[in-house]
Design a protein around this motif. Sequence first.
Motif, mmCIF file in Angstrom:
data_model
loop_
_atom_site.group_PDB
_atom_site.id
_atom_site.type_symbol
_atom_site.label_atom_id
_atom_site.label_comp_id
_atom_site.label_asym_id
_atom_site.label_seq_id
_atom_site.Cartn_x
_atom_site.Cartn_y
_atom_site.Cartn_z
ATOM 1 N N ARG A 5 0.825 -1.203 0.000
ATOM 2 C CA ARG A 5 0.000 0.000 0.000
ATOM 3 C C ARG A 5 0.868 1.265 0.000
ATOM 4 O O ARG A 5 0.589 2.217 -0.727
ATOM 5 C CB ARG A 5 -0.936 -0.012 1.206
ATOM 6 C CG ARG A 5 -1.935 1.129 1.219
ATOM 7 C CD ARG A 5 -2.956 0.962 2.332
ATOM 8 N NE ARG A 5 -3.907 2.061 2.292
ATOM 9 C CZ ARG A 5 -3.704 3.256 2.844
ATOM 10 N NH1 ARG A 5 -2.572 3.493 3.488
ATOM 11 N NH2 ARG A 5 -4.629 4.196 2.759
ATOM 12 N N SER A 6 1.922 1.266 0.790
ATOM 13 C CA SER A 6 2.800 2.439 0.843
ATOM 14 C C SER A 6 3.488 2.669 -0.499
ATOM 15 O O SER A 6 3.638 3.815 -0.944
ATOM 16 C CB SER A 6 3.850 2.261 1.942
ATOM 17 O OG SER A 6 3.234 2.281 3.214
ATOM 18 N N ALA A 7 3.873 1.572 -1.143
ATOM 19 C CA ALA A 7 4.509 1.693 -2.450
ATOM 20 C C ALA A 7 3.542 2.282 -3.472
ATOM 21 O O ALA A 7 3.908 3.133 -4.288
ATOM 22 C CB ALA A 7 5.001 0.326 -2.917
ATOM 23 N N ALA A 8 2.290 1.824 -3.421
ATOM 24 C CA ALA A 8 1.284 2.331 -4.346
ATOM 25 C C ALA A 8 0.966 3.794 -4.077
ATOM 26 O O ALA A 8 0.806 4.597 -5.007
ATOM 27 C CB ALA A 8 0.013 1.492 -4.251
ATOM 28 N N LEU A 9 0.870 4.164 -2.790
ATOM 29 C CA LEU A 9 0.586 5.553 -2.441
ATOM 30 C C LEU A 9 1.699 6.483 -2.925
ATOM 31 O O LEU A 9 1.440 7.612 -3.354
ATOM 32 C CB LEU A 9 0.425 5.687 -0.923
ATOM 33 C CG LEU A 9 -0.898 5.172 -0.344
ATOM 34 C CD1 LEU A 9 -0.844 5.178 1.182
ATOM 35 C CD2 LEU A 9 -2.075 6.005 -0.834
ATOM 36 N N GLU A 10 2.938 6.012 -2.867
ATOM 37 C CA GLU A 10 4.054 6.819 -3.347
ATOM 38 C C GLU A 10 3.941 7.075 -4.846
ATOM 39 O O GLU A 10 4.254 8.167 -5.335
ATOM 40 C CB GLU A 10 5.374 6.121 -3.024
ATOM 41 C CG GLU A 10 6.595 6.968 -3.340
ATOM 42 C CD GLU A 10 7.892 6.314 -2.906
ATOM 43 O OE1 GLU A 10 8.961 6.794 -3.337
ATOM 44 O OE2 GLU A 10 7.841 5.326 -2.143
ATOM 45 N N PRO A 143 8.569 16.112 -13.178
ATOM 46 C CA PRO A 143 9.730 16.158 -12.284
ATOM 47 C C PRO A 143 10.482 14.843 -12.210
ATOM 48 O O PRO A 143 11.712 14.806 -12.212
ATOM 49 C CB PRO A 143 9.122 16.526 -10.927
ATOM 50 C CG PRO A 143 7.819 17.175 -11.243
ATOM 51 C CD PRO A 143 7.323 16.493 -12.491
ATOM 52 N N LYS A 144 9.739 13.743 -12.132
ATOM 53 C CA LYS A 144 10.366 12.419 -12.095
ATOM 54 C C LYS A 144 9.314 11.360 -12.405
ATOM 55 O O LYS A 144 8.106 11.609 -12.309
ATOM 56 C CB LYS A 144 10.997 12.149 -10.732
ATOM 57 C CG LYS A 144 10.008 12.096 -9.579
ATOM 58 C CD LYS A 144 10.715 11.750 -8.268
ATOM 59 C CE LYS A 144 9.732 11.669 -7.113
ATOM 60 N NZ LYS A 144 10.392 11.280 -5.839
ATOM 61 N N GLU A 145 9.821 10.187 -12.770
ATOM 62 C CA GLU A 145 8.920 9.067 -13.006
ATOM 63 C C GLU A 145 8.496 8.469 -11.671
ATOM 64 O O GLU A 145 9.207 8.582 -10.661
ATOM 65 C CB GLU A 145 9.618 7.988 -13.852
ATOM 66 C CG GLU A 145 10.019 8.438 -15.237
ATOM 67 C CD GLU A 145 8.845 8.609 -16.192
ATOM 68 O OE1 GLU A 145 7.684 8.434 -15.749
ATOM 69 O OE2 GLU A 145 9.086 8.915 -17.371
ATOM 70 N N ALA A 146 7.345 7.823 -11.655
ATOM 71 C CA ALA A 146 6.888 7.149 -10.442
ATOM 72 C C ALA A 146 7.613 5.825 -10.240
ATOM 73 O O ALA A 146 7.556 5.247 -9.154
ATOM 74 C CB ALA A 146 5.379 6.920 -10.510
ATOM 75 N N CYS A 147 8.287 5.348 -11.268
ATOM 76 C CA CYS A 147 9.075 4.121 -11.181
ATOM 77 C C CYS A 147 10.234 4.339 -10.201
ATOM 78 O O CYS A 147 11.003 5.294 -10.358
ATOM 79 C CB CYS A 147 9.607 3.744 -12.562
ATOM 80 S SG CYS A 147 10.814 2.397 -12.543
ATOM 81 N N PRO A 148 10.426 3.479 -9.205
ATOM 82 C CA PRO A 148 11.479 3.691 -8.202
ATOM 83 C C PRO A 148 12.893 3.640 -8.767
ATOM 84 O O PRO A 148 13.815 4.193 -8.169
ATOM 85 C CB PRO A 148 11.237 2.567 -7.187
ATOM 86 C CG PRO A 148 10.440 1.547 -7.905
ATOM 87 C CD PRO A 148 9.604 2.300 -8.889
ATOM 88 N N ILE A 149 13.072 3.015 -9.917
ATOM 89 C CA ILE A 149 14.405 3.002 -10.529
ATOM 90 C C ILE A 149 14.472 3.953 -11.726
ATOM 91 O O ILE A 149 15.446 3.949 -12.477
ATOM 92 C CB ILE A 149 14.812 1.564 -10.954
ATOM 93 C CG1 ILE A 149 13.790 0.968 -11.918
ATOM 94 C CG2 ILE A 149 14.973 0.670 -9.734
ATOM 95 C CD1 ILE A 149 14.197 -0.399 -12.468
ATOM 96 N N GLN A 150 13.421 4.766 -11.884
ATOM 97 C CA GLN A 150 13.379 5.827 -12.890
ATOM 98 C C GLN A 150 13.592 5.324 -14.316
ATOM 99 O O GLN A 150 14.206 5.991 -15.149
ATOM 100 C CB GLN A 150 14.422 6.901 -12.551
ATOM 101 C CG GLN A 150 14.135 7.660 -11.266
ATOM 102 C CD GLN A 150 12.796 8.387 -11.317
ATOM 103 O OE1 GLN A 150 12.612 9.315 -12.111
ATOM 104 N NE2 GLN A 150 11.859 7.970 -10.472
ATOM 105 N N LEU A 151 13.042 4.143 -14.608
ATOM 106 C CA LEU A 151 13.195 3.582 -15.953
ATOM 107 C C LEU A 151 11.852 3.397 -16.661
ATOM 108 O O LEU A 151 11.704 3.778 -17.828
ATOM 109 C CB LEU A 151 13.947 2.242 -15.880
ATOM 110 C CG LEU A 151 15.424 2.324 -15.480
ATOM 111 C CD1 LEU A 151 16.028 0.937 -15.388
ATOM 112 C CD2 LEU A 151 16.206 3.176 -16.475
#
Length: 321
Positions: A5-10, A143-151
Amino acid sequence: MFDYRSAALEVLETEIEALEQLDQYLNQDFVKACESIIANKDGKVVVMGMGKSGHIGNKIAATLASTGTSSFFVHPGEAAHGDLGMIEPGDIVLAISNSGESGEILALFPVLKRLNIKIISMTGKPNSNMAKLSDIHLQITVPKEACPIQLAPTSSTTATLVMGDALAMALMQARGFTSEDFALSHPGGALGRKLLLKLADIMHTGSALPLVTPTTVVRDALLEISQKGLGMTAVVDDHQQLVGIFTDGDLRRILDKRIDIHSALIGDVMTVNPTVAEPKMLAAEGLNLMQDKSINGLILCEQGKVVGALNMHDLLKAGVM
């Protein structure tokens, strides 16, 4: 245990932040893009994009087409191998690439220029080759992608989709596109039925229409109601003009009053001035009318003459509700 859930909220927070900054790009270039498409009365908007941008482009083209702007999607790779013939002088190309450096799209620019086709690009890089070579550039920087590794394209594709929706809806309003116009491009499914289907298309007529006269005995009127299966009957004069209605609800009321159904006349127990509608009314409007009046049946008249009838079950079968 991983906190899904926290990952999705981010992800949601990141993409919301990206969209909150998108309004700065609804500038004069956006206005020019809209004006160019509106002015191009005979041409089409041809949308192009590779990879994820292509998937978003497909949706944008579909939204444009269904809201009054003639549009279709062409895959840049296929365009280079013959599908470019689908694009004609007078069309406008909407080229989508977050990087603005899609080789497959840039390779088509010389031919598009030679055909004198206006190019509107949608990129996240205002200094990219696509942005510089286009006639109009719509910026979609995030500003940035929502992907945690920015890919993986995430925020950028969302911003692209929203910019496409903004373009389509602005054009739709500028054209004065109505719900009736929308229905004509959506004849299938529940949406088409709600916007196109009229009461005349589903009403009972002829021998299926329950009709009695004011001098009909209640007992005989009940037989008519039972045979026609609409839970009601219209009461008409000798000229088929509506004078009242008798429903299952009216029957319960007269039984409570201990009125003899074998001798009482419909004209004495009917409901006068009932709610009626015209056959040309949209079925969805008829449904709203019945819900507002808390009735289950509807008599349809033209100039006071009864021409049809229907009930909630007919609307349900037609898929209107």
